[in-house]
Scaffold this motif. Structure first.
Motif, PDB file in Angstrom:
ATOM      1  N   ASN A 125       1.175   3.242   3.904  1.00 58.80           N
ATOM      2  CA  ASN A 125       0.571   2.387   4.924  1.00 58.80           C
ATOM      3  C   ASN A 125       0.492   0.936   4.457  1.00 58.80           C
ATOM      4  OD1 ASN A 125       0.205   4.638   6.523  1.00 58.80           O
ATOM      5  ND2 ASN A 125      -1.910   4.954   5.883  1.00 58.80           N
ATOM      6  N   GLY A 126       0.216   0.739   3.170  1.00 58.36           N
ATOM      7  CA  GLY A 126       0.124  -0.611   2.642  1.00 58.36           C
ATOM      8  C   GLY A 126       1.471  -1.270   2.443  1.00 58.36           C
ATOM      9  N   LEU A 127       2.496  -0.463   2.189  1.00 57.08           N
ATOM     10  CA  LEU A 127       3.833  -0.993   1.920  1.00 57.08           C
ATOM     11  C   LEU A 127       4.587  -1.360   3.195  1.00 57.08           C
ATOM     12  CD1 LEU A 127       5.769  -1.559  -0.474  1.00 57.08           C
ATOM     13  CD2 LEU A 127       6.647   0.771  -0.187  1.00 57.08           C
ATOM     14  N   LYS A 128       4.389  -0.564   4.243  1.00 57.71           N
ATOM     15  CA  LYS A 128       5.145  -0.773   5.491  1.00 57.71           C
ATOM     16  C   LYS A 128       5.110  -2.216   6.010  1.00 57.71           C
ATOM     17  CE  LYS A 128       3.336   2.480   7.987  1.00 57.71           C
ATOM     18  NZ  LYS A 128       3.011   3.290   9.183  1.00 57.71           N
TER      19      LYS A 128
ATOM     20  N   PRO B 118       2.816  -8.104  -7.840  1.00 51.18           N
ATOM     21  CA  PRO B 118       2.425  -8.755  -6.584  1.00 51.18           C
ATOM     22  C   PRO B 118       2.315  -7.800  -5.409  1.00 51.18           C
ATOM     23  CG  PRO B 118       4.656  -9.411  -7.238  1.00 51.18           C
ATOM     24  CD  PRO B 118       4.053  -8.711  -8.401  1.00 51.18           C
ATOM     25  N   VAL B 119       3.188  -6.795  -5.354  1.00 49.06           N
ATOM     26  CA  VAL B 119       3.122  -5.828  -4.262  1.00 49.06           C
ATOM     27  C   VAL B 119       1.872  -4.966  -4.398  1.00 49.06           C
ATOM     28  CG1 VAL B 119       4.219  -3.786  -3.254  1.00 49.06           C
ATOM     29  CG2 VAL B 119       5.585  -5.807  -3.780  1.00 49.06           C
ATOM     30  N   PHE B 120       1.595  -4.481  -5.606  1.00 45.84           N
ATOM     31  CA  PHE B 120       0.392  -3.673  -5.814  1.00 45.84           C
ATOM     32  C   PHE B 120      -0.871  -4.463  -5.521  1.00 45.84           C
ATOM     33  CE2 PHE B 120       1.483   0.184  -8.716  1.00 45.84           C
ATOM     34  CZ  PHE B 120       2.340   0.650  -7.732  1.00 45.84           C
TER      35      PHE B 120
ATOM     36  N   ARG C 132      -5.585  -5.313  -2.296  1.00 43.32           N
ATOM     37  CA  ARG C 132      -6.504  -6.224  -1.602  1.00 43.32           C
ATOM     38  C   ARG C 132      -6.666  -5.850  -0.134  1.00 43.32           C
ATOM     39  NH1 ARG C 132      -3.845 -11.693  -4.239  1.00 43.32           N
ATOM     40  NH2 ARG C 132      -4.905 -11.576  -6.283  1.00 43.32           N
ATOM     41  N   ASP C 133      -5.591  -5.345   0.470  1.00 39.38           N
ATOM     42  CA  ASP C 133      -5.645  -5.002   1.894  1.00 39.38           C
ATOM     43  C   ASP C 133      -6.231  -3.621   2.149  1.00 39.38           C
ATOM     44  OD1 ASP C 133      -4.506  -7.432   2.395  1.00 39.38           O
ATOM     45  OD2 ASP C 133      -2.514  -6.652   2.891  1.00 39.38           O
ATOM     46  N   SER C 134      -5.907  -2.658   1.273  1.00 38.62           N
ATOM     47  CA  SER C 134      -6.311  -1.271   1.524  1.00 38.62           C
ATOM     48  C   SER C 134      -7.550  -0.851   0.754  1.00 38.62           C
ATOM     49  CB  SER C 134      -5.167  -0.319   1.159  1.00 38.62           C
ATOM     50  OG  SER C 134      -4.983  -0.270  -0.256  1.00 38.62           O
ATOM     51  N   GLY C 135      -7.844  -1.563  -0.331  1.00 44.48           N
ATOM     52  CA  GLY C 135      -8.994  -1.178  -1.147  1.00 44.48           C
ATOM     53  C   GLY C 135      -8.686  -0.117  -2.174  1.00 44.48           C
TER      54      GLY C 135
END
Length: 466
Positions: free
Chosen positions: A83-86, A373-375, A380-383
Motif C-alpha cells: 500500500n505504501g509503495l503503490k 528514501p523509499v522506506f 512516514r506515511d504509513s506509520g
C-alpha cells in the motif's frame, strides 16, 4: 491487478505564474483570451510529455535509465508495504523508463498464485514478495535467484547510497542460505498485544501479564457488541502464526531434538486449550474466517477489547478512520506458565524469479524499493518502520507515531527466538496447513485439543518421511 501509471501534479497558481512570466502577462488581458487558451493547451501537452519524478528517491553513481523501455511484473501481497509503495512506483517509472506492473492478491491467494507461477518455470513474473512461510520450500526448489552477483555489479547499485548494512541483520540472516543472499527484506514484525485502555480502566482491570490473566480479562470485557479477545482463526498460516506464540511461550515446540513432531506435548495441548478457549468463549462470531485484516478492522470499529497481532499491522488503529484512535495501549504478549514470552515473528521480502528474462531491470527495482528514501517515505506515511534500522532514528517518523507502540515493537523483536519456528523447513507450508485444520476443529467443537494435535502430529510425521 494494479498497473502503475505516471501522473503530473502542477498547482494552478504556479502554472499561472509560469505562463505570466513567459508571456509577459498577456494572458491576463481579456483581449487575448483566445491566445491564452491555445497557449495553455500547448504548454499542458508539452509538460505532460515529460516524466516527472522527485530526486529524493534516487541517488548514487549509476545510470538509472540504462533499462529504459523494459517492462517488469511483480506479484505482491496485500500488505502495508504494498500500500505504501503503490503511490510512488510512478517515481521509479518516470526516472528509469521501466514500466512496473503489480499483481496484488490477498494473502492466502497470493501464496497460491506465486507458487503456480514459479512451478511453471516461466519468465512472465519478474519479481515477487515472499514471506517467512515459503523461504524453506522456495529455497529447496531453487525458486529464488541469488542476488550476490547483482550487488557485485557496480553498474547496478551504488553501495554507499544503498547502505546494505542499514538493513535488519536478522532479516538478512533469514534471507541468506549457504552464503547466497536470496531476498531483500521489506518488513520485520513480531507479535504484540494491543488493548483498549478505556475499557480496562472502566472494568478495573490491569494489563494482562499471563495468558490466564488475558482469559479472565477477556471474559469480563465480552459483551454482545464487543469481543473480549480477537485473533486469527482462518485456515492456513493465519491461525498457526498467532497460535505459535502461545505454543512457544507455554514451553511447547514444533519438534523434539530428533526432529519428530512435538507440538502435541502437554505444553502444546495447554497452549492450544487457552488459544481456542479465548476465541470460542470471548471472540467474535465467525472467527474461523478471521485473518489479520479482519482482526484489525474489528479493532478499528471498536469491537475488540484485546488483540494480539503482528506489530506492523497495528498502526491503522491510530489512523483517522479508527474510532479507537488514542484509546489503545500496547504491551508485550503475555507470559506462559514458566514466565517465557516468545512471540512469533515474520519477515516480508522481495525476491527475483530465476526464470525472469529482465533480471537487471528487476534488480534495479528491488534495490530502489528497499532503499532508505523509499522506506522513509513509506514509514512516514504509513506509520510502519520497514526493515531498515535508520527509520527508527528518523525524527519525522518518530514524532508522528505512538511512542508506546514504538517501544513495544523494538522490545518485541528482542524476545524472538527465530530458530524455534521451522520456516526453513521445506515442508513448513504443509505442516502449518495440517495444524491449522485441526485448530479449527477444536474451535468448532469437533475435537479436543489433544485429539486434534495428535492427529496433526501423525500427519506431519508421515509428511516428513516422504
Amino acid at each position: 491487478m494494479i498497473k502503475s501509471s505516471c501522473s503530473v501534479r502542477i498547482s494552478f497558481p504556479v502554472f499561472m505564474i509560469f505562463l505570466n512570466i513567459i508571456f509577459g502577462g498577456m494572458f491576463m488581458r481579456s483581449s487575448n483570451k483566445l491566445i491564452t487558451s491555445v497557449l495553455i493547451m500547448i504548454l499542458t501537452l508539452v509538460l505532460i510529455s515529460f516524466p516527472v519524478f522527485s530526486e529524493e528517491f534516487f541517488g548514487g553513481n549509476i545510470d538509472w535509465t540504462q533499462f529504459s523501455g523494459q517492462e517488469i511484473r511483480l506479484i505482491m501481497c496485500e500488505h502495508w508495504y504494498t500500500n505504501g509503495l503503490k503511490p510512488i512506483v510512478s517515481e521509479f517509472e518516470n526516472k528509469t523508463g521501466i514500466k512496473v506492473i503489480f499483481d496484488i492478491y490477498p494473502e492466502e491467494a497470493f501464496y497460491t498464485k506465486v507458487r503456480v507461477e514459479l512451478a511453471g518455470a516461466q519468465p512472465t513474473m519478474d519479481g515477487f514478495m515472499i514471506g517467512s512461510l515459503d523461504m524453506g520450500s522456495y529455497t529447496a526448489a531453487n525458486w529464488l535467484e541469488p542476488l550476490n552477483p547483482f550487488f557485485e555489479n557496480k553498474n547496478l547499485v551504488d553501495d554507499e547510497w544503498y547502505d546494505f548494512q542499514d538493513l535488519y541483520p536478522s532479516a538478512i540472516d533469514g534471507g541468506t542460505h549457504q552464503g547466497k543472499l536470496l531476498v531483500l527484506p521489506v518488513g520485520a514484525e513480531a507479535e504484540v498485544m494491543a488493548y483498549r485502555k478505556d475499557i480496562l480502566e472502566e472494568k478495573g482491570l490491569s494489563v494482562p501479564n499471563t495468558y490466564e490473566e488475558l482469559y479472565d480479562a477477556a471474559k469480563k470485557i465480552k459483551t454482545d457488541d464487543m469481543a473480549g479477545y480477537v485473533s486469527r482463526g482462518l485456515r492456513g498460516l493465519s491461525i498457526v502464526w498467532e497460535w505459535s506464540g502461545f505454543l512457544l511461550s507455554y514451553g511447547g515446540r514444533y519438534f523434539d531434538e530428533n526432529g519428530n513432531p512435538f507440538f502435541n506435548s502437554p505444553e502444546g495441548i495447554a497452549a492450544t486449550d487457552i488459544y481456542t478457549k479465548l476465541l470460542m468463549e470471548t471472540g467474535p462470531s465467525g472467527v474461523v474466517n478471521y485473518g489479520w485484516q479482519e482482526v484489525i478492522a474489528s479493532a478499528q470499529q471498536g469491537k475488540a477489547g484485546i488483540l494480539i497481532e503482528a506489530s506492523g499491522a497495528l498502526p491503522p488503529l491510530e489512523g483517522d478512520e479508527s474510532v479507537v484512535k488514542g484509546k489503545i495501549g500496547y504491551a508485550q504478549i503475555p507470559a506462559g506458565p514458566n514466565q517465557e514470552r516468545i512471540p512469533n515473528y515474520w519477515f516480508w521480502n522481495l525476491a527475483m524469479n530465476p526464470y525472469s528474462e529482465k533480471k537487471d531491470a528487476t534488480f534495479l527495482f528491488l534495490t530502489w524499493a528497499t532503499s532508505k528514501p523509499v522506506f522513509l517515505k513509506i514509514a512516514r506515511d504509513s506509520g510502519v518502520s520497514g526493515a531498515r534500522l535508520s527509520v527508527w532514528s528518523d525524527s519525522e517518523f518518530f514524532e508522528k507515531q505512538n511512542k508506546e507502540w514504538i517501544d513495544t515493537c523494538i522490545e518485541s523483536m528482542s524476545f524472538v527466538k527465530a530458530d524455534l519456528i521451522p520456516y526453513l523447513n521445506a515442508k513448513y507450508p504443509e505442516i502449518a496447513d495440517s495444524i491449522s485444520v485441526e485448530l479449527q476443529n477444536v474451535i468448532i467443537g469437533a475435537k479436543s485439543s489433544k485429539e486434534a494435535l495428535d492427529e496433526s502430529a501423525k500427519q506431519v510425521a508421515d509428511l516428513l518421511k516422504k
